[in-house]
Enzyme design. Sequence first.
Site, PDB file in Angstrom:
ATOM      1  N   LYS A   1      -0.987  -5.401   3.900  1.00 29.76           N
ATOM      2  CA  LYS A   1      -2.041  -5.949   4.766  1.00 29.76           C
ATOM      3  C   LYS A   1      -1.478  -6.629   6.009  1.00 29.76           C
ATOM      4  O   LYS A   1      -0.457  -7.314   5.942  1.00 29.76           O
ATOM      5  CB  LYS A   1      -2.859  -6.945   3.920  1.00 29.76           C
TER       6      LYS A   1
ATOM      7  N   ASP B   1       0.832  -1.215   0.000  1.00 30.84           N
ATOM      8  CA  ASP B   1       0.000   0.000   0.000  1.00 30.84           C
ATOM      9  C   ASP B   1       0.858   1.253   0.000  1.00 30.84           C
ATOM     10  O   ASP B   1       0.446   2.306  -0.499  1.00 30.84           O
ATOM     11  CB  ASP B   1      -0.934   0.008   1.193  1.00 30.84           C
TER      12      ASP B   1
END
Length: 354
Positions: free
Chosen positions: A247, A236
């Site tokens: 995650k 991300d």
Amino acid sequence: MVKTIEWLNNTVRILDQRRLPHEVAYVDCTNHLHVVECIKNLAIRGAPAIGIAAAMGLARGAMDVKTNAAGEFLSGVRSIGDDLLGSRPTAVNIRWAVDRCLKLISDNIHLSVDGIKELLVKEAKVILEEDIQINMAIGRWGNPFIKDGATILTHCNAGSLATGGYGTATAPMRIAREEGKKISVIADETRPVLQGARLTAWELMQDGIDVTLITDSTAGALMKRGEIDLCIVGTDRTARNGDVANKIGTYSVAVLAKEHAIPFYVAAPLSSIDFTISSGDDIPIEERSEDEVTNVFGRCRIAPDGVRARNIAFDVTPAKYVTLIFTEKGAFRPRDLHFLEDPAIDLTKIRVLS
Ligand code: MRU
């Protein structure tokens, strides 16, 4: 391959990932707040996909700014950008997309407001098209690191559903398969939102790629048995020093991989690399509702009433656990990532070939 997001008749059409794998259904967003809601509630998720959604949301919102004065228009669009930026904090792709679109406005401020609105719609479509090409390039650079017969562990969903095309972590797998290599994928279920079980397993099965689902806690046992050859995950936000936010649970996989001498690769489009932060310590980490932990999809409570729960949505894997980062410009050691900021750098000197 399914379309995660598209611009259709002046609406932003989003595949509703909350309903997968049971149902393929879409949400048509007719205003930017609707797009913000879809990002927050995970109807659309995955860093590149929410970057594309932000660009489309901004273009859709700009259409609703009713003024012909350039300055007033720009401040209206800035406030739409702030709404989008407030949706989820960890993926840097939202900021990347909003900044790119705001710069487009500043560069074309001499045009009519209607002309700029058209440019914003075009730009959002270009961002989606570019993402498809970037996925392919990541796939081509990552594919040589996958041997025929390999078993690959992945975490969460960094596939088509998280992007506009082949995915990031799944792109090398898809290209390897197209080249005739036999590969098997092990998908971590990815508690608590189950992106691995619901999304990665679903999309790989749709494409006929061999996939086996495991609970997150099974990864170490499989590594110890010698049943995993390599790991590939998405990100991300990756810091300048190669620390990788992804995650929750990714860090555990990376540490386990190091213990078992298994390569741990990260697929990262440049839009997910934040060169403004020197390390992962500066990455904002989203904490989500306790309900996602104490309930399964709000349907079934699995914990005693009143118990406290933590729901940290992402973790940071220090660069020392990352073997290589696959980008659209090549595969790089985490320590060399910062060179990509310099447009004059000769990439052949730092690129790693298998
Ligand atoms: O909470 P999510 O589902 O948006 O989290 C997504 C991930 O962690 C992905 O691995 C990451 O965004 C990379 S997607 C190419």
